[in-house]
Design a protein around this motif. Structure first.
Motif, PDB file in Angstrom:
ATOM      1  N   ALA A  74      -0.199  -0.861  30.022  1.00  0.00           N
ATOM      2  CA  ALA A  74      -1.541  -0.908  29.365  1.00  0.00           C
ATOM      3  C   ALA A  74      -1.479  -2.113  28.478  1.00  0.00           C
ATOM      4  CB  ALA A  74      -1.940   0.162  28.748  1.00  0.00           C
ATOM      5  N   GLU A  75      -0.679  -2.205  27.632  1.00  0.00           N
ATOM      6  CA  GLU A  75      -0.662  -3.534  26.650  1.00  0.00           C
ATOM      7  C   GLU A  75      -0.437  -4.819  27.352  1.00  0.00           C
ATOM      8  OE1 GLU A  75      -0.830  -5.313  22.968  1.00  0.00           O
ATOM      9  OE2 GLU A  75      -1.035  -3.300  23.383  1.00  0.00           O
ATOM     10  N   CYS A  76       0.274  -4.955  28.487  1.00  0.00           N
ATOM     11  CA  CYS A  76       0.499  -6.105  29.154  1.00  0.00           C
ATOM     12  C   CYS A  76      -1.061  -6.542  29.853  1.00  0.00           C
ATOM     13  CB  CYS A  76       1.349  -5.896  30.452  1.00  0.00           C
ATOM     14  SG  CYS A  76       3.297  -5.998  29.749  1.00  0.00           S
ATOM     15  N   LEU A  77      -1.690  -5.403  30.353  1.00  0.00           N
ATOM     16  CA  LEU A  77      -2.850  -6.039  30.979  1.00  0.00           C
ATOM     17  C   LEU A  77      -3.910  -6.307  29.850  1.00  0.00           C
ATOM     18  CD1 LEU A  77      -4.164  -5.700  33.768  1.00  0.00           C
ATOM     19  CD2 LEU A  77      -5.078  -3.389  33.177  1.00  0.00           C
ATOM     20  N   ARG A  78      -3.883  -5.626  28.647  1.00  0.00           N
ATOM     21  CA  ARG A  78      -4.700  -6.003  27.648  1.00  0.00           C
ATOM     22  C   ARG A  78      -4.424  -7.537  27.230  1.00  0.00           C
ATOM     23  NH1 ARG A  78      -5.049  -6.830  22.399  1.00  0.00           N
ATOM     24  NH2 ARG A  78      -3.020  -6.063  21.866  1.00  0.00           N
ATOM     25  N   ARG A  79      -3.294  -7.820  27.075  1.00  0.00           N
ATOM     26  CA  ARG A  79      -2.701  -9.251  26.570  1.00  0.00           C
ATOM     27  C   ARG A  79      -3.053 -10.262  27.663  1.00  0.00           C
ATOM     28  NH1 ARG A  79       0.585  -9.610  21.774  1.00  0.00           N
ATOM     29  NH2 ARG A  79       0.416  -7.780  20.816  1.00  0.00           N
ATOM     30  N   SER A  80      -2.914  -9.695  29.008  1.00  0.00           N
ATOM     31  CA  SER A  80      -3.268 -10.744  29.966  1.00  0.00           C
ATOM     32  C   SER A  80      -4.760 -11.182  30.154  1.00  0.00           C
ATOM     33  CB  SER A  80      -2.857 -10.145  31.555  1.00  0.00           C
ATOM     34  OG  SER A  80      -3.779  -9.117  31.764  1.00  0.00           O
ATOM     35  N   LEU A  81      -5.799 -10.358  29.378  1.00  0.00           N
ATOM     36  CA  LEU A  81      -7.069 -10.713  29.443  1.00  0.00           C
ATOM     37  C   LEU A  81      -7.589 -11.643  28.184  1.00  0.00           C
ATOM     38  CD1 LEU A  81      -8.298  -7.337  30.615  1.00  0.00           C
ATOM     39  CD2 LEU A  81      -8.001  -9.423  31.823  1.00  0.00           C
TER      40      LEU A  81
ATOM     41  N   PHE B 282      -4.440  -9.602  44.913  1.00  0.00           N
ATOM     42  CA  PHE B 282      -3.896  -8.665  44.328  1.00  0.00           C
ATOM     43  C   PHE B 282      -4.378  -8.557  43.020  1.00  0.00           C
ATOM     44  CE2 PHE B 282      -0.639  -9.633  47.348  1.00  0.00           C
ATOM     45  CZ  PHE B 282      -0.213  -8.703  48.068  1.00  0.00           C
ATOM     46  N   GLY B 283      -4.753  -7.361  42.505  1.00  0.00           N
ATOM     47  CA  GLY B 283      -5.279  -7.236  41.152  1.00  0.00           C
ATOM     48  C   GLY B 283      -4.133  -7.551  40.122  1.00  0.00           C
ATOM     49  N   THR B 284      -2.905  -6.981  40.262  1.00  0.00           N
ATOM     50  CA  THR B 284      -1.821  -7.300  39.347  1.00  0.00           C
ATOM     51  C   THR B 284      -0.694  -7.840  40.298  1.00  0.00           C
ATOM     52  OG1 THR B 284      -1.290  -5.058  39.328  1.00  0.00           O
ATOM     53  CG2 THR B 284      -2.809  -6.307  37.332  1.00  0.00           C
ATOM     54  N   THR B 285       0.040  -8.974  39.671  1.00  0.00           N
ATOM     55  CA  THR B 285       1.435  -9.172  40.157  1.00  0.00           C
ATOM     56  C   THR B 285       2.303  -9.075  38.958  1.00  0.00           C
ATOM     57  OG1 THR B 285       0.246 -10.659  42.021  1.00  0.00           O
ATOM     58  CG2 THR B 285       2.687 -11.005  41.231  1.00  0.00           C
ATOM     59  N   VAL B 286       3.517  -8.414  39.544  1.00  0.00           N
ATOM     60  CA  VAL B 286       4.562  -8.387  38.440  1.00  0.00           C
ATOM     61  C   VAL B 286       5.631  -9.236  38.944  1.00  0.00           C
ATOM     62  CG1 VAL B 286       5.834  -7.077  36.875  1.00  0.00           C
ATOM     63  CG2 VAL B 286       3.760  -6.061  37.853  1.00  0.00           C
TER      64      VAL B 286
ATOM     65  N   GLY C 169      -7.131 -11.826  39.652  1.00  0.00           N
ATOM     66  CA  GLY C 169      -5.862 -11.124  39.639  1.00  0.00           C
ATOM     67  C   GLY C 169      -4.927 -11.559  38.328  1.00  0.00           C
ATOM     68  N   ARG C 170      -4.211 -10.832  37.845  1.00  0.00           N
ATOM     69  CA  ARG C 170      -3.413 -11.069  36.407  1.00  0.00           C
ATOM     70  C   ARG C 170      -2.003 -11.058  36.941  1.00  0.00           C
ATOM     71  NH1 ARG C 170      -6.528 -12.801  32.927  1.00  0.00           N
ATOM     72  NH2 ARG C 170      -7.217 -13.747  34.823  1.00  0.00           N
ATOM     73  N   ARG C 171      -1.120 -12.078  36.370  1.00  0.00           N
ATOM     74  CA  ARG C 171       0.036 -12.100  36.711  1.00  0.00           C
ATOM     75  C   ARG C 171       0.924 -11.876  35.336  1.00  0.00           C
ATOM     76  NH1 ARG C 171      -2.335 -16.341  39.622  1.00  0.00           N
ATOM     77  NH2 ARG C 171      -2.346 -17.655  37.938  1.00  0.00           N
TER      78      ARG C 171
ATOM     79  N   HIS D 225      -0.197 -14.818  33.067  1.00  0.00           N
ATOM     80  CA  HIS D 225      -1.140 -14.205  32.078  1.00  0.00           C
ATOM     81  C   HIS D 225      -0.554 -13.316  30.763  1.00  0.00           C
ATOM     82  CE1 HIS D 225      -3.549 -14.859  35.738  1.00  0.00           C
ATOM     83  NE2 HIS D 225      -4.320 -15.722  34.917  1.00  0.00           N
ATOM     84  N   ALA D 226       0.599 -12.838  31.022  1.00  0.00           N
ATOM     85  CA  ALA D 226       1.289 -12.089  29.798  1.00  0.00           C
ATOM     86  C   ALA D 226       2.776 -12.120  30.174  1.00  0.00           C
ATOM     87  CB  ALA D 226       0.884 -10.743  29.999  1.00  0.00           C
ATOM     88  N   HIS D 227       3.448 -11.909  29.292  1.00  0.00           N
ATOM     89  CA  HIS D 227       4.975 -12.162  29.160  1.00  0.00           C
ATOM     90  C   HIS D 227       5.683 -10.680  28.798  1.00  0.00           C
ATOM     91  CE1 HIS D 227       5.052 -16.580  30.306  1.00  0.00           C
ATOM     92  NE2 HIS D 227       3.879 -16.323  29.555  1.00  0.00           N
TER      93      HIS D 227
END
Length: 302
Positions: A295-302, A172-176, A58-60, A196-198
């Motif tokens: 989409a950019e947040c998900l990319r940067r979280s990886l 969860f796959g993503t947590t905001v 999961g990404r946060r 993982h991203a801000h």
């Protein structure tokens, strides 16, 4: 695009029904749809595929504001709704802002009586047990309620965040996470460290740009010069023509030199009402921008 208390019951229904785009603009967009260039059709498809990429863990994503007032709860809610729309796994929304919750009303949360962290099943290894502690917000989106009360009574600190809240995100796959002001207490530092991203949200003004510049200067001076590579900056327009002298293109170009990506979320009549966000009523520009930010947040979280 205010993060304020909900309006009174007598005006809420009327205000919530308002569209982000005017009727004339909606009609014109519909008439022009058959003549749209191919790239206008392919771009949403590309973004949808990016948002649906598979995740091993999961990404946060933490949303905050460097200082002052900004619409961070609005941006948090928009991102949570975008992820829930595109992704096939679960999405969790957390509100770690002090005082009254701004995120819950934006997502249309109701007093469901879900116990949140006070629930006996919150530490279960079964999501079926944990789900009873959460409030469901539509398809695939969940909210952990009661965090403001936990913080006000001193029951939620950095240790409990790491011991009880972070383990919950594994379902969860993503947590905001709405972190409100960029505070320096232990809880907020723990939330920031877990991200993982801000996303940094500021008003679309010269002062907003200056506050981001100071934040990036602090990062560079304190050995965090690579942190902007995980940051998306969002300038939000609270009113039309909020700061006519603000040079967004120049400010964005300077900030991108630090490694961050920059977006501008323009004024939206629906968001400005401060009620529950109805994705079908936000403007087309808001929808497109929120999707690009997610989409950019998900990319940067990886």
């Amino acid at each position: 695009m205010h993060d304020s208390a909900e309006p009174s019951a007598g005006t809420a229904a009327t205000r919530a029904a308002r569209h982000g785009d005017s009727l004339l603009r909606r009609v014109g967009r519909g008439a022009a749809r058959p003549f749209r260039p191919p790239e206008d059709v392919l771009e949403p498809v590309r973004l949808g595929r990016e948002l649906q990429r598979s995740l091993v863990t999961g990404r946060r994503i933490v949303v905050s504001r460097p200082q002052g007032w900004a619409a961070e709860s609005t941006v948090t809610a928009l991102l949570a709704l975008v992820f829930a729309h595109y992704r096939y796994d679960r999405v969790l929304a957390l509100d770690l802002g002090p005082g009254n919750s701004g995120l819950g009303p934006r997502l249309g949360a109701e007093a469901s009586g879900a116990p949140g962290l006070a629930g006996d099943a919150i530490e279960s290894d079964s999501f079926g047990d944990v789900a009873h502690c959460l409030e469901g917000i539509g398809e695939g989106l969940w909210l952990l309620p009661g965090l403001q009360e936990e913080m006000a009574q001193g029951r939620l600190d950095a240790g409990r965040y790491r011991g009880a809240v972070l383990p919950l995100t594994r379902f969860f796959g993503t947590t905001v996470i709405d972190r409100a002001a960029d505070m320096t207490d232990g809880l907020n530092r723990a939330a920031q460290a877990s991200a993982h991203a801000h996303v940094l949200v500021v008003p679309s003004t010269r002062d907003g740009a200056a506050s981001i510049g100071r934040a990036f200067d602090w990062m560079a001076a304190n050995g965090a010069e690579t942190l902007p590579n995980r940051i998306a900056v969002v300038f939000t327009e609270q009113t039309r023509g909020q700061d006519p002298a603000f040079d967004y293109p120049a400010s964005a170009a300077i900030l991108r030199e630090s490694g961050a990506e920059v977006f501008r979320l323009g004024f939206d009549r629906h968001l400005a009402e401060g009620t529950r966000i109805d994705p079908s009523r936000i403007s087309a520009a808001t929808h497109a921008t929120a999707t690009r930010i997610a989409a950019e947040c998900l990319r940067r979280s990886l």
